[in-house]
Each structure stands twice: as structure tokens, then as C-alpha cells.
Write a protein that holds these residues in place. Structure first.
Motif, short mmCIF file in Angstrom:
data_model
loop_
_atom_site.label_atom_id
_atom_site.label_comp_id
_atom_site.label_asym_id
_atom_site.label_seq_id
_atom_site.Cartn_x
_atom_site.Cartn_y
_atom_site.Cartn_z
N LYS A 139 0.82 -1.22 0.00
CA LYS A 139 0.00 0.00 0.00
C LYS A 139 0.84 1.26 0.00
O LYS A 139 0.54 2.22 0.73
CB LYS A 139 -0.95 0.02 1.22
N ARG A 140 1.90 1.25 -0.81
CA ARG A 140 2.71 2.46 -0.97
C ARG A 140 1.97 3.48 -1.84
O ARG A 140 1.06 3.13 -2.60
CB ARG A 140 4.05 2.11 -1.65
N ASN A 141 2.38 4.75 -1.72
CA ASN A 141 1.82 5.80 -2.59
C ASN A 141 2.75 6.13 -3.75
O ASN A 141 2.40 6.93 -4.61
CB ASN A 141 1.55 7.07 -1.78
N ILE A 142 3.93 5.56 -3.72
CA ILE A 142 4.84 5.70 -4.86
C ILE A 142 5.47 4.33 -5.13
O ILE A 142 5.46 3.45 -4.27
CB ILE A 142 5.99 6.71 -4.61
N ILE A 143 6.00 4.17 -6.34
CA ILE A 143 6.85 3.01 -6.63
C ILE A 143 8.29 3.50 -6.58
O ILE A 143 8.67 4.38 -7.38
CB ILE A 143 6.55 2.43 -8.03
N PRO A 144 9.10 2.99 -5.65
CA PRO A 144 10.50 3.43 -5.60
C PRO A 144 11.20 3.13 -6.93
O PRO A 144 10.89 2.15 -7.59
CB PRO A 144 11.10 2.57 -4.48
N VAL A 145 12.12 4.01 -7.30
CA VAL A 145 12.86 3.81 -8.56
C VAL A 145 14.09 2.95 -8.29
O VAL A 145 14.84 3.21 -7.36
CB VAL A 145 13.27 5.17 -9.15
N VAL A 146 14.28 1.92 -9.11
CA VAL A 146 15.51 1.14 -9.07
C VAL A 146 16.45 1.75 -10.11
O VAL A 146 16.19 1.68 -11.31
CB VAL A 146 15.25 -0.34 -9.40
N GLY A 147 17.50 2.40 -9.63
CA GLY A 147 18.41 3.13 -10.52
C GLY A 147 19.55 2.27 -11.02
O GLY A 147 19.66 1.09 -10.68
N ARG A 148 20.45 2.87 -11.79
CA ARG A 148 21.51 2.12 -12.46
C ARG A 148 22.57 1.62 -11.48
O ARG A 148 22.65 2.06 -10.35
CB ARG A 148 22.16 3.00 -13.53
N LEU A 149 23.39 0.70 -11.98
CA LEU A 149 24.51 0.15 -11.20
C LEU A 149 25.55 1.24 -10.97
O LEU A 149 25.99 1.89 -11.91
CB LEU A 149 25.13 -1.02 -11.98
N LEU A 150 25.94 1.45 -9.70
CA LEU A 150 26.92 2.49 -9.38
C LEU A 150 28.30 1.88 -9.16
O LEU A 150 28.42 0.72 -8.75
CB LEU A 150 26.49 3.24 -8.12
N ASN A 151 29.33 2.68 -9.39
CA ASN A 151 30.69 2.28 -9.01
C ASN A 151 31.19 3.22 -7.90
O ASN A 151 30.46 4.12 -7.47
CB ASN A 151 31.62 2.25 -10.23
N ILE A 152 32.42 3.03 -7.48
CA ILE A 152 32.91 3.79 -6.33
C ILE A 152 32.94 5.30 -6.61
O ILE A 152 32.65 6.11 -5.72
CB ILE A 152 34.30 3.26 -5.86
N ASP A 153 33.24 5.67 -7.86
CA ASP A 153 33.26 7.11 -8.18
C ASP A 153 31.87 7.73 -8.09
O ASP A 153 31.71 8.84 -7.60
CB ASP A 153 33.85 7.33 -9.58
N ASP A 154 30.88 6.96 -8.58
CA ASP A 154 29.49 7.44 -8.45
C ASP A 154 29.16 7.67 -6.98
O ASP A 154 28.57 8.68 -6.60
CB ASP A 154 28.50 6.41 -9.00
N LEU A 155 29.52 6.68 -6.15
CA LEU A 155 29.21 6.77 -4.72
C LEU A 155 29.87 8.00 -4.09
O LEU A 155 29.27 8.68 -3.27
CB LEU A 155 29.72 5.52 -3.99
N CYS A 156 31.12 8.24 -4.48
CA CYS A 156 31.85 9.37 -3.91
C CYS A 156 31.18 10.70 -4.25
O CYS A 156 31.26 11.66 -3.49
CB CYS A 156 33.30 9.37 -4.41
N ASN A 157 30.51 10.74 -5.39
CA ASN A 157 29.96 12.02 -5.85
C ASN A 157 28.48 12.19 -5.53
O ASN A 157 27.89 13.21 -5.87
CB ASN A 157 30.18 12.14 -7.36
#
Lengths: 236, 236
Positions: A135-153
Motif C-alpha cells: 500500500k505504498r503511494n509511490i513506486i521506488p525507482v531502481v536506478g543504475r549500477l553504481l561504481n565507487i566514483d558514483d558513490l563518492c559524488n
């Protein structure tokens, strides 16, 4: 009452997707005049089924409900095997996560990049079904695969790195030390844990080493427990 | 370090069970002089393997650690299917449950009593392995299948009935309203929920209708979330 998501409305009549139409007619075996809940742009409507192929349903009433957490919690989960990933996605969705990204950790046993596009589609489907069921009011978005640089930024008001490192502060202390945040990121390591290099890089970019307690939790348990604890913190 | 439970000690030398010996030699492929943790009567010892068939290990050092919750939490879970039951047992064990009972609810889809003895053995094994993996100091006991009369007669300082009934108080209010308790029972309904009769009987025997939040949780999620929340409440 069964819940579906739709944004295809014309004069108070929703037209459901082929998948949802199949679910309504073949799985739930509903009939004309049966009621369903339709969520559109976070609002929930009680609707009456008026025709099939595809299912069309007419709005009867708007519900005054909001089952979403006030904070946006983004789970970033190191790749683990399929069964565990499915469990994490389903449970974190029940517990109100806002968005999800897989992360390719150095120690992830699962490494194949080539199948990731197929997996992302499958994961989004799991999250959609869990959103309907819980019974959520949104569907969470499953985003793309991240790497360590993505995480850092990545940017957020509070960036939590779940870690068994002994200098970790416990989640309660971390939440109480930071009282103005709307967006929280939780990063969960793989079975073998983060490497020192990964942890150091993330700490240098503002992530806070955080523990969930004394006992050793499996990778697939950690995000579920962290989200449960946050739900408790904000319970009124 | 790999953890095992044993109470078979003779002159500072533990003799491990056949199952654990198999795990040490065939699964972990350990060698003479390798170190393992052995838990005996809640105390943890670092031990050195000194011989095989069965594995014998000599105490080197006692660890000063206690990973147990101060409160004893007993999970009583309505019968759900095997995969879900396995998940509940493993996760609740990671989260510090003290004991576990299955409950034969009116709406339980799984009803077979005949296989219950085999299942209890299997469940106890899951709990043993999860206790080793999550570094517990005890192995929670998986007790017998309960019926509604057993539930009505069970004693504890705080008896929680997880319920989506709208009169439920949330878990935080329930825990804060009761501050002197050592033993807590959490009863979780089956997929179809408790019947009104079941709920009324339990309420009349001192159970408190308790909610875990706004979203609808699956039966197999509820106990894991409740235990996570309690871990958070008692975090210091």
C-alpha cells in the motif's frame, strides 16, 4: 483491497496496463463492478471496474491516506546473489525506501555487468509488486549500477555507511546527532565487507561509519534492519 | 573466526560434534593449529584445533564478549510456508531472539501437523547455524507447536500481538508505556491475519494490540521488523 498504479486517466476512468489487466482478470479473477485502489501521482482512488481488455475502472472516491515516510531513504546495496537481492528489494519496499541502486563493490561475489540491464528490469518489477502489496503511494525507482566514483559524488543530507568497523557509531547516535535531513543514503557492503580503500574513500566524502548493534548481520539483513530502525525512530 | 557451540570439555579440550567436525574439515577445510571460537554456557573461548575425527580443540583464551539482548524476546509465529519460516528463523536469530514457537493459527494456510516433528528438527538446525554465523552466545530454543489455549496461558512481562487493527498502539508507545519487563512475547499472525475470535481471546489474556507503522507488512516481515525496532530502542 487490491492496489494498482496508473496514470492513464480520461474523464475519471483509468485504463490499466496489460500486466495489471491480466492480474485483475486471471490472477484475482475480479468481475465488473468489483472495487480496486488506483494510485496516481501519490493519491489513492477507490475505483470500480467497468470493462475488460484492458481493464477500465471509474473513480468512486479519493482516499485521504499517505503511507510514505517523511524522509527520502535511498538504499545502495552491493551486489549479492539473486535470491538475496530479491529479498532486499521486496522488504525495503515494504519498509518505505524511496529509491534503490545496486553497487559493484570490490568484494561482490556477483560481478557480471552484462546481465545488469535485464536484472534492473526484473528488480523494478519486484518493487512495483511490493509497492502494491504494501500500500505504498509511490513506486521506488531502481536506478543504475553504481561504481565507487558514483558513490563518492552522490549528494544527500546524511550518508550512512553500514560498517562493522569498531570505530562505527551506532545508528541511534548517528540519527540523533543529525537532526535536519530530508534525504538519507544507506550504503550496504557485500558479504566480504567493503575494502579499506572503499571505506576510506567514502569516509573522505562525508559518509558516516554506522553500526546496527553487537551481532553480526548478513549483507541482505542490514538494509532491512536499518530501515526498520528508522521507521521506529520516526514513529509518533 | 568461525564459531561453534559445544559443552563437551575435558581438561580444557573440547570435542566437537560429528556435524561440526564435518563442517570444520570438509566445508571450512581447516588444518591442525587453526583457531576457532567455541561457545560453552554463554562464554566464548578461542581454541586451537589439535586433532581430527572428531575435531578436538584446546582452549587458548576466553573472550570478554556478550552479544545477547538484555531482554528475552520470544517469537511466536503463525505457520507460514517453509521458505518464509526459514527466513524468519534465520533473521530473528541474527537479531537476538531468545526462543521461538510456531503457532497453528485458524487462518494458517500450512496446516499439516504430521510433519511438524521433522520441521522442528530442521528449524532448530537453521537456528543453530544462524547463531554461529551471527556470533550469538546462546542458541535460541525452537519449542513445540502451540495452539490458541497454549497462547492464552503463556506468561511474560509484556505480551505483544502484532495487529493491523486500527485500535493498535504503535510499538514505541507500547514499549515506553511498559518500562519494567524482562521477557517479551511477540505473536505474529498468518497471511490472512488472526480471526476476531483469536484476537479477542488473546486481548482478554493481556496481549496488547501493537502496530509497526502505516504500511502493510507481510507476515514473514513483521517479526524481523519488530525485533529490529527493539534492538534500536535498547541501543545505547
Amino acid at each position: 483491497m487490491q492496489r494498482y498504479f496508473s496514470n492513464s486517466k480520461d474523464n475519471d476512468v483509468y485504463t490499466l496496463s496489460n500486466d495489471d489487466s491480466y492480474h485483475i482478470t486471471k490472477v484475482m479473477r475480479m468481475k465488473i463492478n468489483d472495487l480496486i485502489e488506483i494510485v496516481d501521482d501519490k493519491k489513492t482512488y477507490i475505483c470500480k471496474i467497468i470493462s475488460f481488455n484492458p481493464v477500465k475502472a471509474e473513480v468512486k472516491e479519493m482516499l485521504n491516506e499517505n503511507n510514505e515516510l517523511e524522509k527520502k531513504i535511498i538504499i545502495i546495496q552491493s551486489l549479492v546473489n539473486e535470491t538475496k537481492m530479491d529479498l532486499i528489494l521486496q522488504k525495503c519496499c515494504e519498509l518505505g525506501m524511496y529509491a534503490f541502486h545496486p553497487y559493484k563493490a570490490k568484494n561482490s561475489v556477483v560481478k557480471e555487468n552484462d546481465k545488469i540491464d535485464k536484472k534492473l528490469v526484473r528488480w523494478q518489477k519486484i518493487v512495483k509488486e511490493a509497492s502494491e502489496q504494501s500500500k505504498r503511494n509511490i513506486i521506488p525507482v531502481v536506478g543504475r549500477l553504481l561504481n565507487i566514483d558514483d558513490l563518492c559524488n552522490i549528494e544527500a543530507d546524511l550518508k550512512i555507511l553500514l560498517s562493522v568497523n569498531e570505530v562505527s557509531k551506532n545508528l541511534k547516535n548517528v540519527l540523533h546527532a543529525n537532526n535536519s535531513y530530508d534525504t538519507i543514503i544507506i550504503v550496504v557492503g557485500p558479504e566480504g565487507g567493503f575494502t579499506n580503500l572503499e571505506e576510506e574513500k567514502l569516509i573522505s566524502r562525508g559518509f558516516v561509519r554506522t553500526s546496527l548493534g553487537a551481532r553480526v548481520l548478513r549483507s541482505e539483513t542490514a538494509s532491512i534492519v536499518a530501515l526498520s530502525m528508522m521507521n521506529y525512530e520516526w514513529m509518533v
